[in-house]
Design a protein around this motif. Sequence first.
Motif: not given
Length: 267
Positions: A47-51, A213-229, A243-249
């Motif tokens: 529901a929050l995702h749709q909002v 400090c260290e800087l990490f960037t996730l900008a390439d689709v290949n670096d993301l998981p196979a399924m996003c939700g 099933k206990f749920s948490v946020g995708f990130a």
Amino acid sequence: MEKVLSDVLPILDIEHDCILSRQGDISIVFKVDLPEIFTMSADDYEALHQVWIKAIKILPKYSLLHKQDWFTKASYKATTRQQDGFLAKASARHFEGRPYLDHQCYLTITQRPKNRKPSSSMFSSLLRRSIVPAELLDARSLKDFTDIAGRFKRILEDSSFIRLHRLSRAQLTSDNKRVGYIERYCSLNETAAQPLLKDIEFKSGIRVGKQHCELFTLADVNDLPAMCGSRITYEKYSTDRSKFSVGFAAAIGQLLPCNHIYNSISL
């Protein structure tokens, strides 16, 4: 070679509680109150995702949405009152001094000029009729942008999951006793009560004051998981029947046990 931060900072000024950049961008900043981790079900996450999708869709063209999450280590400080009962005082003593990861979230909506040319020697501001974007000279454009930001805020708050508080000029800027949002980010101050100037160095990595400090960037689709939700299953607290749920990130957010800032940008 040393440079003064104010000379290279892309911020021009703050007017009407909006941040104005040197390239004509207008930004409105909100502080966001989000639900605590482990308090939402799978249906709540969906529901929050749709909002979020509904709210983002009303943003105008040439706009940018920046969500910034601060995670800093802190120790719990209990507050008790004289009229509190035995159980309340015992609970305060039990949790006093325990470490936890403090979370603060900020949301920035930026409206970019429609006809802004890329920065290069071929597009000199001396060859333009005006060095100020037309949107900044039109009071109606600012009002329309403010109205859209207000609608965006109402859509998120109507979900009852989120609360937004717009930052004023006094909260964006600094004074002699407290650090504003802009300076706090540039100097990586953990709290607003640390008015301490820090040097930024790039000689051996990135260092702000004594903080490395260290800087990490996730900008390439290949670096993301196979399924996003909208959510993932937290196996540590899950069973075969539930099933206990948490946020995708959550793995790079609330569940990453170190001081860090998580930035997500939607164009």
